[in-house]
Design a protein around this motif. Sequence first.
Motif, PDB file in Angstrom:
ATOM      1  N   ASP A 171      -8.332   2.862   1.865  1.00  0.00           N
ATOM      2  CA  ASP A 171      -8.822   2.224   3.072  1.00  0.00           C
ATOM      3  C   ASP A 171      -7.916   2.576   4.257  1.00  0.00           C
ATOM      4  O   ASP A 171      -6.736   2.834   4.068  1.00  0.00           O
ATOM      5  CB  ASP A 171      -8.799   0.705   2.813  1.00  0.00           C
ATOM      6  N   VAL A 172      -8.491   2.572   5.455  1.00  0.00           N
ATOM      7  CA  VAL A 172      -7.711   2.989   6.625  1.00  0.00           C
ATOM      8  C   VAL A 172      -6.551   2.024   6.918  1.00  0.00           C
ATOM      9  O   VAL A 172      -5.578   2.386   7.594  1.00  0.00           O
ATOM     10  CB  VAL A 172      -8.620   3.193   7.866  1.00  0.00           C
ATOM     11  N   THR A 173      -6.600   0.832   6.346  1.00  0.00           N
ATOM     12  CA  THR A 173      -5.462  -0.078   6.488  1.00  0.00           C
ATOM     13  C   THR A 173      -4.304   0.336   5.581  1.00  0.00           C
ATOM     14  O   THR A 173      -3.206  -0.212   5.668  1.00  0.00           O
ATOM     15  CB  THR A 173      -5.847  -1.521   6.096  1.00  0.00           C
TER      16      THR A 173
ATOM     17  N   GLU B  76     -12.663   1.243  13.097  1.00  0.00           N
ATOM     18  CA  GLU B  76     -11.379   1.676  12.561  1.00  0.00           C
ATOM     19  C   GLU B  76     -10.324   1.915  13.626  1.00  0.00           C
ATOM     20  O   GLU B  76      -9.148   2.057  13.314  1.00  0.00           O
ATOM     21  CB  GLU B  76     -11.558   2.968  11.739  1.00  0.00           C
TER      22      GLU B  76
ATOM     23  N   ASP C 254      -7.257  -0.232  13.557  1.00  0.00           N
ATOM     24  CA  ASP C 254      -6.453   0.049  12.361  1.00  0.00           C
ATOM     25  C   ASP C 254      -5.647   1.325  12.551  1.00  0.00           C
ATOM     26  O   ASP C 254      -4.487   1.413  12.159  1.00  0.00           O
ATOM     27  CB  ASP C 254      -7.355   0.206  11.134  1.00  0.00           C
ATOM     28  N   ILE C 255      -6.294   2.322  13.146  1.00  0.00           N
ATOM     29  CA  ILE C 255      -5.604   3.595  13.372  1.00  0.00           C
ATOM     30  C   ILE C 255      -4.423   3.384  14.317  1.00  0.00           C
ATOM     31  O   ILE C 255      -3.303   3.808  14.039  1.00  0.00           O
ATOM     32  CB  ILE C 255      -6.576   4.629  13.990  1.00  0.00           C
TER      33      ILE C 255
ATOM     34  N   HIS D 102      -1.091   2.094  13.127  1.00  0.00           N
ATOM     35  CA  HIS D 102      -0.216   2.918  12.290  1.00  0.00           C
ATOM     36  C   HIS D 102       0.611   3.933  13.078  1.00  0.00           C
ATOM     37  O   HIS D 102       1.533   4.519  12.544  1.00  0.00           O
ATOM     38  CB  HIS D 102      -1.045   3.690  11.258  1.00  0.00           C
TER      39      HIS D 102
ATOM     40  N   LEU E  67     -10.509  10.345   9.122  1.00  0.00           N
ATOM     41  CA  LEU E  67      -9.936   9.092   8.612  1.00  0.00           C
ATOM     42  C   LEU E  67      -9.144   9.323   7.330  1.00  0.00           C
ATOM     43  O   LEU E  67      -8.060   8.774   7.144  1.00  0.00           O
ATOM     44  CB  LEU E  67     -11.037   8.060   8.359  1.00  0.00           C
TER      45      LEU E  67
ATOM     46  N   PHE F  36      -6.001  11.168   8.252  1.00  0.00           N
ATOM     47  CA  PHE F  36      -5.121  10.267   8.986  1.00  0.00           C
ATOM     48  C   PHE F  36      -4.414   9.304   8.040  1.00  0.00           C
ATOM     49  O   PHE F  36      -3.196   9.116   8.103  1.00  0.00           O
ATOM     50  CB  PHE F  36      -5.955   9.495  10.029  1.00  0.00           C
ATOM     51  N   THR F  37      -5.204   8.706   7.144  1.00  0.00           N
ATOM     52  CA  THR F  37      -4.629   7.762   6.193  1.00  0.00           C
ATOM     53  C   THR F  37      -3.599   8.456   5.310  1.00  0.00           C
ATOM     54  O   THR F  37      -2.536   7.911   5.023  1.00  0.00           O
ATOM     55  CB  THR F  37      -5.739   7.140   5.325  1.00  0.00           C
TER      56      THR F  37
ATOM     57  N   VAL G 199      -0.328   9.137   7.439  1.00  0.00           N
ATOM     58  CA  VAL G 199       0.547   7.986   7.699  1.00  0.00           C
ATOM     59  C   VAL G 199       1.207   7.508   6.409  1.00  0.00           C
ATOM     60  O   VAL G 199       2.246   6.869   6.437  1.00  0.00           O
ATOM     61  CB  VAL G 199      -0.161   6.798   8.412  1.00  0.00           C
ATOM     62  N   ARG G 200       0.604   7.858   5.273  1.00  0.00           N
ATOM     63  CA  ARG G 200       1.237   7.509   3.999  1.00  0.00           C
ATOM     64  C   ARG G 200       2.158   8.627   3.520  1.00  0.00           C
ATOM     65  O   ARG G 200       2.707   8.560   2.429  1.00  0.00           O
ATOM     66  CB  ARG G 200       0.169   7.238   2.927  1.00  0.00           C
ATOM     67  N   GLY G 201       2.275   9.680   4.290  1.00  0.00           N
ATOM     68  CA  GLY G 201       3.157  10.782   3.915  1.00  0.00           C
ATOM     69  C   GLY G 201       2.621  11.633   2.790  1.00  0.00           C
ATOM     70  O   GLY G 201       3.362  12.157   1.964  1.00  0.00           O
TER      71      GLY G 201
ATOM     72  N   ARG H   7       8.955  12.632  -4.548  1.00  0.00           N
ATOM     73  CA  ARG H   7       9.693  11.781  -3.611  1.00  0.00           C
ATOM     74  C   ARG H   7       9.926  10.385  -4.185  1.00  0.00           C
ATOM     75  O   ARG H   7      10.462   9.518  -3.535  1.00  0.00           O
ATOM     76  CB  ARG H   7       8.932  11.699  -2.284  1.00  0.00           C
TER      77      ARG H   7
END
Lengths: 340, 249, 272
Positions: free
Chosen positions: A248-250, B28, B31-32, B35, B145, B148-149, B152-154, C83
């Motif tokens: 999920d985008v969250t 979204e 939410d974007i 982050h 999306l 992007f997700t 941001v989570r690497g 990692r």
Amino acid sequence: MTRFLLTEDKVITFIEHLQKQKNVFAPHKRGTNSFAFEQVSDPASVMLDYTRTLHSVKKYFMPPREQLLSFSLTDNSFAEPTVDPVDAIFLGVHSYDLQAVFKLDHNFSEGNPEKNYLKRREGALFVGVTFAPDQWHFSGSVGINPNDADGFDVFLFAVENGYAVEAFTPAGESLLSGFEMSEFNSDIPAAADFNQHIYVPQGKLSEVFDNAWDNEVWEETSKECVGCGTCNMVCPTCYCFNVEDGVDVTATVGQRERHWDACMTRDFSEVAGGEVFREELAARQRHRVYRKFKYISDKTGQPWCVGCGRCTASCSAKISIVNIVNKLVQDHEQATVAPV
Amino acid sequence: MANKPRVAIFDFTGCEGCELNKLNFENELLDILAHVDIVEWREAMDDRVDEYDIAFVEGSLSTPDCIERIHEVRRKCKVLVSLGSCATLGGINAMKNIQPIEEVREEGYGEDKYLFPTLPALPLSAVVKVDYEVRGCPMTQIEFLKLFTALVRGQEPVKPDYAVCVECKLKENECVYEKGMICLGPVTVAGCDAHCPSFGQYCTGCRGLVTDANIAGMEEILVKHGLSVDEARKRLQLYNVNQLEGVQR
Amino acid sequence: MKDLYFPVMAEITGVKQLSPMEKLFEITLPGGVDLEHDPGQFVELSLFGVGEAPFSVSSSPTRKGTFELGIRNVGMLTDVLHRMEAGEKVGIRGPFGSGFNVDDFKGKDVMIVAGGIGLVPVRSLINYVLDNRDDFGRLIILYGSKTDKDLLFTDELQQWTDDPKVEYHVTVDSGSDDWTGNTGVITTMIPGLDLDLENTKCVIVGPPIMYRFVLLSLNSKGMPEENIYMSLERRMKCGVGKCGHCQINSSYVCQDGPVYHYPDLADLQEAL
């Protein structure tokens, strides 16, 4: 067993009678020229006279996309999805599609039985209907005929002005009970002929495929084939899948999803690091056809193709599995004829 | 992540539809934004900065100025993402690449053509290293999306390498060919969830070709469905001219 | 019915850098229970939000309480995994597939031909033999690597070098300036070996390209085919014989393999 006459004008009330017992899924028109199984809400929109549906009823037992588990990234835990039996009446199923379900039953029960599929499969009742072979059907060549009631709970044999209805199981009898019909005592008319055939039975095909590995047909076909995977996606006996995680985008929750996959696509056999084990389109086409007539068939004694014709009908290049197999048969026969 | 990634957004030669498509993330968008810190975005703000973690770049490179600017972006960012067909493939702009460049200039700018230097329209990857791509015209929202997700989570995003047909069939759409249209779904990279065929449209190939696409086979299919050989080639060229005609990627 | 797709949440209890590209992960199942695998079997390791991938178990079942996975950083999942640190959780399913049938090897000489990362799965068998040393005859290990910097398990390589009951031979395709060992492909070490061919079980594990050359070399050496075993890499996605990704002709690698007896591969045209 007694047969009853269901006249054309009573079909809608018959469907309503079935709806009182369970959810009913039946063929409906989809798009311009196609059909698809959908849950019946308006019995008048059910199409019992149809060529073939885009997908077989497989989609109810092995959904195209299915959640295997959901997870939380905050505490690294997962939860099981609920998988419920479909528990419905499938009305207007063609004989080849029910045989395909039985083949999937085998694939999902043998070795490591799979809960998701087997759970969904519980309680499904099948009401068959005669089909009129079009230019792509060839199920007669794999032993499945338009009036084959094998495995059905109820079958609707096409007769003049309607259907001769016969129940084959206690569950089928109870589906019919309470619905007024007169008895049907005439003979069932012979089903129409198929327009195309594979020339030899499965027993012989195994031998044909023993000598088919290096046949030129694979290379020839691969010139026309673009490897789009459509033939796999529409096949009622294909059950390969891929599994991917979605987040999920969250970025806190997600799900592990499986979806149907296609061995005709290049990345199907790709491993981490980039090695692709069936890089050539010809090798992929060969693998697909061997899976239908050789690999599983040698273990079960049955062809794993039901002759529905979907792979050819849906192919934008109209690559014909019948022509491929017949070419192999022909070359095999020429090679095994003793020289004069 | 302790510090939010700093994001900058740039546009080169294109219609800016991809950028607008970002603003279309109604549900979204918040939410974007939670982050990341957006530090530079001409379309929406005035700031200019010297350094950022992720650069999202839309548009193809088609002038000497573009080339200079993309090198600058590459120097300032850690991760470079191309957005949409123009940035990823060269896009429709690249149709000019198979015509004499002077004629194109004349056609586009007339008498003032000397004021507007032009180059063949190139994807970013022809000039700088591109880390990730979001394909599509406009760029595919669901792919953006996902990417992007992942970023941001690497993580590395998943890159599908199978045809649109697979996703189209998963939705049990009636085949576009069945409706009497022609469609490039069979050789076009999936990831859009068969967006156009799902709305009754044919696939134009905007997401680029699958690896080792059988182009001759695809042309034959198009011809079988009524196009001339020339029309078939042109259909395929619409978004993929650089790839088909061997312009460097 | 057991659910086929739910992992057990296990803990990473140790991470060791093996080479610039490879790390060794020590994994502990809940309660420290044993994985109960055979040498050569694999597990599916999953990271939620990233996915699941198959990895051969690198440790011997004789080493109790934990197991080890030697993992090269080549993709999306392995990149994230590399990692991760001790104390973090991963999902484990398995063990899956058919490993080495060690009973067939007992009383015989065991010869291992390992190329590159192929040493990872076969280390499970090597350590099994070392831990049950009296049950087996000679232990001959041929190990080939791209460069000397890529050599894995260097501590253990040293132990094998020092162990009089291990015949260890190593070669690299190209060595750095301080490399004093063999240079050349792995097959160059085969002709010089003095083998009791009928009494030697030979195991080959390495990159796809290596198999053909090693087989040719063993063939000219006179090694009977029924004494040869190999472990094959494919895309074992589900691990339970359903998803179709690992299929080689009629064989599911996740069920019949990854370890195959060479004569059984004769009918599988796509295997090598």
